[in-house]
Enzyme design. Structure first.
Site, PDB file in Angstrom:
ATOM      1  N   TYR A 135     -13.874  -4.318  10.352  1.00  0.00           N
ATOM      2  CA  TYR A 135     -12.575  -3.640  10.365  1.00  0.00           C
ATOM      3  C   TYR A 135     -11.852  -3.900  11.692  1.00  0.00           C
ATOM      4  CZ  TYR A 135      -9.223   0.244   9.878  1.00  0.00           C
ATOM      5  OH  TYR A 135      -8.081   1.002   9.784  1.00  0.00           O
TER       6      TYR A 135
ATOM      7  N   ALA B 202     -12.359  -6.322  13.750  1.00  0.00           N
ATOM      8  CA  ALA B 202     -12.013  -7.753  13.829  1.00  0.00           C
ATOM      9  C   ALA B 202     -10.683  -8.003  13.120  1.00  0.00           C
ATOM     10  CB  ALA B 202     -13.121  -8.604  13.212  1.00  0.00           C
TER      11      ALA B 202
ATOM     12  N   GLY C 109       0.808  -1.225   0.000  1.00  0.00           N
ATOM     13  CA  GLY C 109       0.000   0.000   0.000  1.00  0.00           C
ATOM     14  C   GLY C 109       0.835   1.266   0.000  1.00  0.00           C
TER      15      GLY C 109
ATOM     16  N   LYS D 249      -8.302  -5.773  12.488  1.00  0.00           N
ATOM     17  CA  LYS D 249      -7.181  -5.048  13.100  1.00  0.00           C
ATOM     18  C   LYS D 249      -6.811  -5.644  14.462  1.00  0.00           C
ATOM     19  CE  LYS D 249      -6.327  -2.101   9.784  1.00  0.00           C
ATOM     20  NZ  LYS D 249      -5.063  -2.159   9.043  1.00  0.00           N
TER      21      LYS D 249
ATOM     22  N   SER E 274      -4.941  -0.233  13.963  1.00  0.00           N
ATOM     23  CA  SER E 274      -5.790   0.971  13.940  1.00  0.00           C
ATOM     24  C   SER E 274      -6.204   1.331  15.358  1.00  0.00           C
ATOM     25  CB  SER E 274      -7.050   0.694  13.112  1.00  0.00           C
ATOM     26  OG  SER E 274      -7.979   1.739  13.284  1.00  0.00           O
TER      27      SER E 274
ATOM     28  N   SER F 236       1.320   3.352  -2.430  1.00  0.00           N
ATOM     29  CA  SER F 236       0.984   4.335  -3.476  1.00  0.00           C
ATOM     30  C   SER F 236       0.509   5.666  -2.909  1.00  0.00           C
ATOM     31  CB  SER F 236      -0.098   3.765  -4.403  1.00  0.00           C
ATOM     32  OG  SER F 236      -1.298   3.564  -3.678  1.00  0.00           O
ATOM     33  N   ARG F 237      -0.035   5.645  -1.714  1.00  0.00           N
ATOM     34  CA  ARG F 237      -0.568   6.895  -1.144  1.00  0.00           C
ATOM     35  C   ARG F 237      -0.694   6.770   0.379  1.00  0.00           C
ATOM     36  NH1 ARG F 237      -6.222   5.300  -1.225  1.00  0.00           N
ATOM     37  NH2 ARG F 237      -6.403   3.606  -2.732  1.00  0.00           N
TER      38      ARG F 237
HETATM   39  P1  NAP Z   1      -5.258   4.659   1.800  1.00  0.00           P
HETATM   40  O1  NAP Z   1      -4.818   6.075   1.625  1.00  0.00           O
HETATM   41  O2  NAP Z   1      -6.674   4.323   1.556  1.00  0.00           O
HETATM   42  O3  NAP Z   1      -4.308   3.723   0.907  1.00  0.00           O
HETATM   43  C1  NAP Z   1      -4.521   2.341   0.943  1.00  0.00           C
HETATM   44  C2  NAP Z   1      -3.361   1.655   0.259  1.00  0.00           C
HETATM   45  O4  NAP Z   1      -3.616   0.251   0.282  1.00  0.00           O
HETATM   46  C3  NAP Z   1      -3.227   2.081  -1.189  1.00  0.00           C
HETATM   47  O5  NAP Z   1      -1.858   2.080  -1.547  1.00  0.00           O
HETATM   48  C4  NAP Z   1      -3.968   0.971  -1.933  1.00  0.00           C
HETATM   49  O6  NAP Z   1      -3.516   0.751  -3.239  1.00  0.00           O
HETATM   50  C5  NAP Z   1      -3.592  -0.230  -1.063  1.00  0.00           C
HETATM   51  N1  NAP Z   1      -4.542  -1.310  -1.253  1.00  0.00           N
HETATM   52  C6  NAP Z   1      -5.837  -1.359  -0.877  1.00  0.00           C
HETATM   53  N2  NAP Z   1      -6.397  -2.512  -1.268  1.00  0.00           N
HETATM   54  C7  NAP Z   1      -5.426  -3.210  -1.934  1.00  0.00           C
HETATM   55  C8  NAP Z   1      -5.384  -4.461  -2.600  1.00  0.00           C
HETATM   56  N3  NAP Z   1      -6.458  -5.256  -2.712  1.00  0.00           N
HETATM   57  N4  NAP Z   1      -4.210  -4.865  -3.142  1.00  0.00           N
HETATM   58  C9  NAP Z   1      -3.120  -4.075  -3.062  1.00  0.00           C
HETATM   59  N5  NAP Z   1      -3.095  -2.877  -2.472  1.00  0.00           N
HETATM   60  C10 NAP Z   1      -4.237  -2.445  -1.909  1.00  0.00           C
HETATM   61  O7  NAP Z   1      -4.895   4.117   3.264  1.00  0.00           O
HETATM   62  P2  NAP Z   1      -4.320   4.877   4.552  1.00  0.00           P
HETATM   63  O8  NAP Z   1      -5.419   5.712   5.112  1.00  0.00           O
HETATM   64  O9  NAP Z   1      -2.998   5.444   4.279  1.00  0.00           O
HETATM   65  O10 NAP Z   1      -4.184   3.608   5.546  1.00  0.00           O
HETATM   66  C11 NAP Z   1      -3.032   2.784   5.571  1.00  0.00           C
HETATM   67  C12 NAP Z   1      -3.191   1.803   6.707  1.00  0.00           C
HETATM   68  O11 NAP Z   1      -3.395   2.522   7.928  1.00  0.00           O
HETATM   69  C13 NAP Z   1      -4.398   0.872   6.551  1.00  0.00           C
HETATM   70  O12 NAP Z   1      -4.085  -0.410   7.037  1.00  0.00           O
HETATM   71  C14 NAP Z   1      -5.454   1.542   7.429  1.00  0.00           C
HETATM   72  O13 NAP Z   1      -6.404   0.604   7.897  1.00  0.00           O
HETATM   73  C15 NAP Z   1      -4.596   2.095   8.540  1.00  0.00           C
HETATM   74  N6  NAP Z   1      -5.177   3.224   9.268  1.00  0.00           N
HETATM   75  C16 NAP Z   1      -5.442   4.411   8.640  1.00  0.00           C
HETATM   76  C17 NAP Z   1      -5.973   5.480   9.379  1.00  0.00           C
HETATM   77  C18 NAP Z   1      -6.267   6.826   8.746  1.00  0.00           C
HETATM   78  O14 NAP Z   1      -6.815   7.720   9.435  1.00  0.00           O
HETATM   79  N7  NAP Z   1      -5.917   7.060   7.496  1.00  0.00           N
HETATM   80  C19 NAP Z   1      -6.244   5.298  10.745  1.00  0.00           C
HETATM   81  C20 NAP Z   1      -5.972   4.067  11.341  1.00  0.00           C
HETATM   82  C21 NAP Z   1      -5.427   3.041  10.590  1.00  0.00           C
HETATM   83  P3  NAP Z   1      -4.234   1.453  -4.522  1.00  0.00           P
HETATM   84  O15 NAP Z   1      -3.503   2.762  -4.711  1.00  0.00           O
HETATM   85  O16 NAP Z   1      -4.036   0.488  -5.631  1.00  0.00           O
HETATM   86  O17 NAP Z   1      -5.676   1.656  -4.187  1.00  0.00           O
END
Ligand code: NAP
Length: 221
Positions: free
Chosen positions: A127, A129, A8, A131, A114, A10-11
């Site tokens: 979600y 479950a 993940g 995490k 998370s 990419s962003r």
């Molecule tokens: P995000 O911006 O939504 O990015 C998700 C990343 O996961 C993207 O690179 C996406 O790739 C990749 N991804 C999703 N499904 C995939 C699949 N089937 N195969 C391969 N790659 C996949 O996520 P984020 O907010 O940075 O979160 C990152 C982590 O932190 C996650 O585990 C999330 O649960 C956790 N988290 C986030 C927050 C928050 O506030 N943001 C809070 C608590 C925990 P694509 O570019 O191809 O879509």
């Protein structure tokens, strides 16, 4: 040069983690969804087979998805996709690559959890479950792999200002959530990346099996 596999990348948080490792001189591998689709058993198997001789010093299971629905509204499709992406795929990746870590007697693993594996909020049944489940993976492997000098931890981000957070919330909503966080603001992705980096660096020689919550004090209120 040490080599890190980060899913993940990419962003969002994954991108910040990748940039941190790159800035610190690591070779960073961040497979795109085309190279490694975490919802596809075939894709995961093919990726592991193709890279089975590659040694990763660091693995960060970061990619994750979060669909929010009340229990009666959860579809089989979202249940299966979230379980596959957040829990099953990380286990398969670790199954595929920890053998080489053992051979090299060195490894650092972080699974991204998370805040919803620390405190609870309605609508996050599946979600949470996944995490909470990933922390069970962390606990177990911390014990199982300690003798091989492989340290395994979970980092639990609180509200983090990613592109997705900005897209899913208006500025007013972000401000309202921020008021509920003791630090008075959401985390920047790079603040999560700093913690992940430390846990995966050579500076970390003894910290393993822990759930590190990076939430600006949200869970302590
Ligand atoms: P995000 O911006 O939504 O990015 C998700 C990343 O996961 C993207 O690179 C996406 O790739 C990749 N991804 C999703 N499904 C995939 C699949 N089937 N195969 C391969 N790659 C996949 O996520 P984020 O907010 O940075 O979160 C990152 C982590 O932190 C996650 O585990 C999330 O649960 C956790 N988290 C986030 C927050 C928050 O506030 N943001 C809070 C608590 C925990 P694509 O570019 O191809 O879509």
């Amino acid at each position: 040069m040490r080599r890190a596999l980060i899913t993940g990348g990419s962003r969002g948080i994954g991108k910040a983690i990748s940039e941190k490792f790159q800035a610190c001189g690591y070779e960073v591998i961040t497979p795109s969804r085309q190279e490694l689709d975490l919802t596809s058993a075939e894709s995961i198997e093919a990726y592991i087979n193709k890279n089975k001789e590659v040694y990763f010093d660091v693995i960060v299971n970061n990619a994750g998805i979060n669909d929010i629905h009340a229990i009666e509204e959860i579809t089989d499709d979202e249940l299966e996709r979230m379980m596959a992406t957040n829990l099953v795929a990380p286990i398969k990746i670790l199954r595929g690559f920890t053998g080489m870590m053992k051979k090299n007697h060195y490894g650092r693993i972080v699974n991204i959890g998370s805040i919803w594996a620390v405190v609870s909020k309605g609508g996050r049944c599946v979600y949470s479950a996944t995490k909470n489940g990933i922390h069970g993976v962390t606990n177990t492997l911390a014990v199982e792999l300690a003798a091989d000098n492989i340290l395994v931890n979970t980092v639990c981000p609180g509200f983090t200002l990613t592109e997705l957070t900005r897209k899913n919330n208006t500025q007013e909503e972000i401000e309202a959530i921020s008021k509920d966080i003791p630090m008075g603001r959401m985390a920047e992705p790079k603040e999560i990346a700093e913690v992940v980096y430390f846990l995966c660096s050579e500076q970390n020689t003894y910290l393993t099996g822990q759930k590190i919550t990076v939430d600006g004090g949200f869970a302590e209120k």
